[in-house]
Design a protein around this motif. Structure first.
Motif, PDB file in Angstrom:
ATOM      1  N   MET A 208       0.810  -1.020   0.241  1.00 57.61           N
ATOM      2  CA  MET A 208       0.120   0.081   0.237  1.00 57.61           C
ATOM      3  C   MET A 208       0.888   1.160  -0.173  1.00 57.61           C
ATOM      4  SD  MET A 208      -2.669   1.229   2.884  1.00 57.61           S
ATOM      5  CE  MET A 208      -3.697  -0.671   2.821  1.00 57.61           C
ATOM      6  N   MET A 209       0.506   2.095  -0.909  1.00 54.96           N
ATOM      7  CA  MET A 209       1.261   3.408  -0.789  1.00 54.96           C
ATOM      8  C   MET A 209       0.385   4.639  -1.334  1.00 54.96           C
ATOM      9  SD  MET A 209       3.083   2.458  -4.262  1.00 54.96           S
ATOM     10  CE  MET A 209       2.364   2.275  -5.897  1.00 54.96           C
ATOM     11  N   VAL A 211       0.085   8.027  -3.541  1.00 51.30           N
ATOM     12  CA  VAL A 211       0.847   8.539  -4.764  1.00 51.30           C
ATOM     13  C   VAL A 211      -0.025   9.786  -5.269  1.00 51.30           C
ATOM     14  CG1 VAL A 211       1.330   8.212  -7.295  1.00 51.30           C
ATOM     15  CG2 VAL A 211       1.155   6.203  -5.701  1.00 51.30           C
ATOM     16  N   GLU A 212       0.894  11.102  -5.391  1.00 54.99           N
ATOM     17  CA  GLU A 212       0.375  12.129  -5.755  1.00 54.99           C
ATOM     18  C   GLU A 212       0.200  12.401  -7.119  1.00 54.99           C
ATOM     19  OE1 GLU A 212       0.649  17.020  -4.747  1.00 54.99           O
ATOM     20  OE2 GLU A 212       2.093  15.627  -4.438  1.00 54.99           O
ATOM     21  N   VAL A 213      -0.804  12.800  -7.845  1.00 52.48           N
ATOM     22  CA  VAL A 213      -0.822  12.688  -9.255  1.00 52.48           C
ATOM     23  C   VAL A 213      -0.048  13.975  -9.805  1.00 52.48           C
ATOM     24  CG1 VAL A 213      -2.705  12.916 -11.240  1.00 52.48           C
ATOM     25  CG2 VAL A 213      -3.346  11.736  -9.061  1.00 52.48           C
ATOM     26  N   ARG A 214       0.969  13.656 -10.547  1.00 50.55           N
ATOM     27  CA  ARG A 214       1.802  14.808 -11.331  1.00 50.55           C
ATOM     28  C   ARG A 214       1.891  14.642 -12.870  1.00 50.55           C
ATOM     29  NH1 ARG A 214       5.386  17.695  -7.891  1.00 50.55           N
ATOM     30  NH2 ARG A 214       4.378  18.022  -5.957  1.00 50.55           N
ATOM     31  N   LYS A 260      -4.414  12.876  -4.422  1.00 52.60           N
ATOM     32  CA  LYS A 260      -3.741  11.881  -3.744  1.00 52.60           C
ATOM     33  C   LYS A 260      -4.354  10.565  -3.839  1.00 52.60           C
ATOM     34  CE  LYS A 260      -1.463  15.392  -0.841  1.00 52.60           C
ATOM     35  NZ  LYS A 260      -1.789  16.484  -1.177  1.00 52.60           N
ATOM     36  N   LEU A 261      -3.749   9.622  -4.054  1.00 56.74           N
ATOM     37  CA  LEU A 261      -4.229   8.229  -4.396  1.00 56.74           C
ATOM     38  C   LEU A 261      -3.588   7.448  -3.215  1.00 56.74           C
ATOM     39  CD1 LEU A 261      -4.141   7.996  -8.063  1.00 56.74           C
ATOM     40  CD2 LEU A 261      -6.028   9.219  -6.924  1.00 56.74           C
ATOM     41  N   LEU A 262      -4.720   6.686  -2.462  1.00 56.48           N
ATOM     42  CA  LEU A 262      -4.029   5.666  -1.665  1.00 56.48           C
ATOM     43  C   LEU A 262      -4.105   4.198  -2.766  1.00 56.48           C
ATOM     44  CD1 LEU A 262      -3.376   4.472   0.956  1.00 56.48           C
ATOM     45  CD2 LEU A 262      -5.545   4.105   1.596  1.00 56.48           C
ATOM     46  N   VAL A 263      -3.160   3.662  -3.155  1.00 57.11           N
ATOM     47  CA  VAL A 263      -2.847   2.783  -3.934  1.00 57.11           C
ATOM     48  C   VAL A 263      -2.385   1.266  -3.505  1.00 57.11           C
ATOM     49  CG1 VAL A 263      -1.772   1.932  -6.468  1.00 57.11           C
ATOM     50  CG2 VAL A 263      -2.423   4.461  -5.792  1.00 57.11           C
ATOM     51  N   ILE A 264      -3.230   0.199  -3.921  1.00 59.79           N
ATOM     52  CA  ILE A 264      -2.842  -1.068  -3.494  1.00 59.79           C
ATOM     53  C   ILE A 264      -2.335  -1.801  -5.040  1.00 59.79           C
ATOM     54  CG2 ILE A 264      -3.233  -3.189  -2.628  1.00 59.79           C
ATOM     55  CD1 ILE A 264      -5.436  -0.120  -1.497  1.00 59.79           C
ATOM     56  N   THR A 265      -1.110  -2.415  -4.847  1.00 60.51           N
ATOM     57  CA  THR A 265      -0.542  -3.285  -6.211  1.00 60.51           C
ATOM     58  C   THR A 265       0.537  -3.953  -5.459  1.00 60.51           C
ATOM     59  OG1 THR A 265       0.278  -2.854  -8.251  1.00 60.51           O
ATOM     60  CG2 THR A 265       1.425  -1.495  -6.700  1.00 60.51           C
ATOM     61  N   SER A 266       1.101  -4.952  -6.334  1.00 65.63           N
ATOM     62  CA  SER A 266       2.007  -5.893  -6.369  1.00 65.63           C
ATOM     63  C   SER A 266       3.316  -5.059  -5.866  1.00 65.63           C
ATOM     64  CB  SER A 266       2.065  -6.993  -7.148  1.00 65.63           C
ATOM     65  OG  SER A 266       2.178  -6.644  -8.272  1.00 65.63           O
ATOM     66  N   ALA A 275       5.788   5.983 -10.856  1.00 68.77           N
ATOM     67  CA  ALA A 275       6.530   6.633 -12.000  1.00 68.77           C
ATOM     68  C   ALA A 275       5.425   7.192 -12.999  1.00 68.77           C
ATOM     69  CB  ALA A 275       7.459   5.922 -12.660  1.00 68.77           C
ATOM     70  N   PHE A 276       4.441   6.254 -13.392  1.00 63.83           N
ATOM     71  CA  PHE A 276       3.415   6.586 -14.329  1.00 63.83           C
ATOM     72  C   PHE A 276       2.438   7.520 -13.804  1.00 63.83           C
ATOM     73  CE2 PHE A 276      -0.287   6.003 -16.924  1.00 63.83           C
ATOM     74  CZ  PHE A 276       0.222   5.923 -18.149  1.00 63.83           C
ATOM     75  N   ILE A 277       2.035   7.599 -12.578  1.00 68.15           N
ATOM     76  CA  ILE A 277       1.052   8.514 -12.151  1.00 68.15           C
ATOM     77  C   ILE A 277       1.523   9.808 -11.693  1.00 68.15           C
ATOM     78  CG2 ILE A 277      -0.657   8.757 -10.312  1.00 68.15           C
ATOM     79  CD1 ILE A 277      -1.369   5.791 -10.375  1.00 68.15           C
ATOM     80  N   GLY A 278       2.634   9.690 -11.003  1.00 72.47           N
ATOM     81  CA  GLY A 278       3.143  10.931 -10.448  1.00 72.47           C
ATOM     82  C   GLY A 278       4.323  10.664  -9.337  1.00 72.47           C
ATOM     83  N   ARG A 279       4.253  10.977  -8.177  1.00 69.05           N
ATOM     84  CA  ARG A 279       5.331  10.692  -7.169  1.00 69.05           C
ATOM     85  C   ARG A 279       4.730  10.148  -6.046  1.00 69.05           C
ATOM     86  NH1 ARG A 279       6.512  14.652  -3.374  1.00 69.05           N
ATOM     87  NH2 ARG A 279       4.753  16.460  -3.077  1.00 69.05           N
ATOM     88  N   ARG A 280       5.541   9.213  -5.316  1.00 72.12           N
ATOM     89  CA  ARG A 280       5.026   8.749  -4.029  1.00 72.12           C
ATOM     90  C   ARG A 280       5.425   9.768  -2.890  1.00 72.12           C
ATOM     91  NH1 ARG A 280       6.509   2.507  -2.429  1.00 72.12           N
ATOM     92  NH2 ARG A 280       5.480   2.315  -0.697  1.00 72.12           N
ATOM     93  N   ILE A 281       4.289   9.626  -2.043  1.00 71.52           N
ATOM     94  CA  ILE A 281       4.587  10.727  -0.745  1.00 71.52           C
ATOM     95  C   ILE A 281       4.293   9.949   0.316  1.00 71.52           C
ATOM     96  CG2 ILE A 281       3.718  12.712  -2.077  1.00 71.52           C
ATOM     97  CD1 ILE A 281       1.083  12.443  -0.880  1.00 71.52           C
ATOM     98  N   ASP A 282       4.844  10.326   1.573  1.00 70.02           N
ATOM     99  CA  ASP A 282       4.651  10.009   2.946  1.00 70.02           C
ATOM    100  C   ASP A 282       3.202  10.172   3.436  1.00 70.02           C
ATOM    101  OD1 ASP A 282       6.438   8.146   3.985  1.00 70.02           O
ATOM    102  OD2 ASP A 282       7.634   9.943   4.755  1.00 70.02           O
TER     103      ASP A 282
END
Length: 551
Positions: A208-209, A211-214, A260-266, A275-282
């Motif tokens: 889970m991470m 990601v901010e859309v950029r 800001k998206l709460l994303v779940i992926t492998s 990298a495709f959506i934007g950047r990872r944030i804390d």
């Protein structure tokens, strides 16, 4: 006191049960004793049975045969249910090389055994027993005995005797060889651990991470459009818009700049998705939960038979109820909630949404904890029924004078693996708790070992003094030679780390005692991972080759 004499020596049901109980209880108690950190576990039951029957305490042969065969069936079938769900998955990716090495180890053991047969003239059934003890494989012993009985009408007592004398060095030989290899090659354990961490062996687990859309390429596009463009599956659990509003998205939700998206992926897709959506944030899970107190996260248990075997896409939960399934936990592992993921009984699904909607989904999937504790005996006995039928079908192989049968060991094992893997898709629930499966397995193996010991004890000493002491040497050779060859191949051809090699060797020898020793000594999870990867195939091959060699 005449009744005591009758109970101890008469050929009665009470006498049979009493003797079995004494042998099993004594063997289990002795199995708790450790020598230099090593225990032989339930195999002590076999030794106690041999000791007791040597002094004239026996059971009616028909009763003994039933106890032995039924115990073997229970053990084999419950073992198949345990390994079945992961059997076919073990051949994926890195598991292919590990299973290839396991198959090589099994073949090498057979080759060494056959070579000893031709060099020494020792009967093949006896050497199959020695080989089963050398690789600590009790199901192989049962398969060999049953096949031999079908061919000759009698059980060759030297099979069990060979198993008994080879087993102790089979356990010790694996441990000593692995420790010796570490010393001989001067393996740096810290460096091995660093390499394991670098490979990141849990790439397929869900992560889970935030990601901010950029990326302008995804602005004003729906989630499903982004998913199609990326070709890497991910789930958006929630969207936090710049205006402070939190949304539970659907596949048609539109993504905007700054969301800001709460994303779940492998884990292996995480970098690409980011990298495709934007950047990872804390931004951890607790922050998301505080943004909107109307949103609730809950784990729901899948216990409704009507949804077993269906995939998440069929249930269409997001469209119907307006909430998200973010991940699915199965046997302690978090899986990405992809539309194609089939639900199994006992899965725990994580849902996020309004409380009212979650309650409706809970009714849909069952969420009944009590159902997890209910014994599901119908699939077990249907499976045993089918396993006996499959095991009784004769088929010819080129070069064999007799038709081959999978028998009461191979048939139930194959059926158990198949229904454990494919049963949920057909509506057949095979779920059992770990403790239930362990109980069934332990009852089966203790019954089998007690019966084998009581059957083999009468001529055991004569067999050993008549030349059987050489079986100890044969067993040690069968244990050590294939291991050394396999380690050289694994280390220099496949570049396996020491921990993977340790798990590979313990798993291919189906040796839980050696696994426990290595795991406690080095405290590295990769040992258990490699063991679990090769164990199902190794167990299957050991049972089949034991029968083929007797034929």
């Amino acid at each position: 006191m005449e009744w005591i004499t009758e109970l101890l020596f008469d050929d009665s049901v009470a006498h049979s049960i009493l003797l079995l109980a004494i042998v099993i209880a004594s063997g289990i108690l002795l199995g708790k004793i450790r020598f230099f950190g090593i225990s032989f576990g339930v195999t002590w039951i076999l030794f106690v049975g041999i000791f007791v029957s040597h002094f004239g305490f026996t059971i009616n042969p028909s009763v003994l045969s039933f106890v032995k065969d039924f115990g073997l069936i229970l053990f084999i079938f419950s073992l198949g249910l345990q390994v079945g769900p992961g059997f076919f998955g073990s051949f994926k990716k890195g598991g292919v090389r590990l299973n290839l090495m396991a198959a090589i180890i099994v073949v090498l053991g057979v080759c060494v055994t056959v070579a000893i047969h031709f060099i020494t003239g020792t009967p093949m059934p006896t050497l199959v027993g020695v080989m089963s003890g050398a690789v600590t494989n009790t199901p192989g012993l049962g398969a060999a005995q049953q096949t031999c009985a079908e061919l000759t009408g009698n059980v060759d007592s030297t099979i069990a005797a060979g198993y008994a004398v080879a087993y102790p060095l089979g356990v010790i030989g694996v441990i000593l060889t692995l420790l010796g290899v570490r010393a001989a090659f001067k393996i740096n354990l810290n460096r091995e651990k660093e390499e394991i961490e670098h490979r990141n062996t849990k790439k397929d687990n869900a992560c889970m991470m935030t990601v901010e859309v950029r990326n302008e390429a995804v602005f004003d596009k729906t989630i499903v459009e982004i998913d199609n463009l990326l070709s890497r599956h991910f789930v958006v659990s929630r969207i936090y818009h710049p205006d402070g509003k939190v949304e539970i998205p659907s596949s048609d939700s539109i993504i905007h700049s700054g969301d800001k998206l709460l994303v779940i992926t492998s884990a292996n897709n995480a970098d690409v998705v980011t990298a495709f959506i934007g950047r990872r944030i804390d931004m951890d899970q607790q922050v998301w939960e505080k943004l909107d107190t109307n949103l609730v996260s809950r784990r729901l248990l899948v216990t409704n038979d009507h949804v077993i075997g269906k995939n998440l896409g069929e249930l269409n939960i997001r469209a119907q109820f307006g909430l998200n399934i973010t991940r699915v936990n199965r046997a302690g592992i978090d899986l990405t909630a992809s539309p194609s993921l089939q639900l199994q009984f006992g899965d725990r699904i994580m849902v996020v949404g309004r409380q009212q909607a979650i309650d409706k989904v809970a009714d849909l999937v069952g969420n009944k904890v009590k159902k997890l504790r209910e014994p599901r005996l119908v699939p077990i006995f249907i499976g045993i029924f089918l396993g006996i039928i499959v095991g009784s079908i004769p088929f010819m192989l080129p070069g064999l004078s007799q038709p081959l049968k999978l028998g009461i060991a191979g048939g139930p094992l194959i059926i158990a693996i198949l229904i454990a893997r494919f049963g949920p898709a057909l509506g057949m629930v095979t779920y059992t708790t770990t403790s239930s499966n362990m109980m069934l397995r332990e009852i089966g193996i203790t019954m089998f070992l007690a019966a084998v010991g009581l059957d083999a004890g009468e001529g055991f000493v004569e067999a050993i003094t008549g030349g059987g002491y050489m079986w100890i040497l044969y067993g040690f050779i069968i244990t050590v030679v294939p291991i050394i060859i396999a380690i050289l191949i694994a280390r220099f051809a496949f570049k396996f780390d020491y921990y993977s090699i340790s798990g590979l060797i313990c798993g291919s020898h189906t040796n839980p005692t050696a696994l426990a020793f290595m795991d406690s000594t080095f405290d590295e999870s990769q040992i258990a991972v490699a063991y679990a990867t090769v164990y199902p195939l190794a167990m299957f091959l050991r049972v089949i080759v034991a029968q083929l060699m007797v034929l």
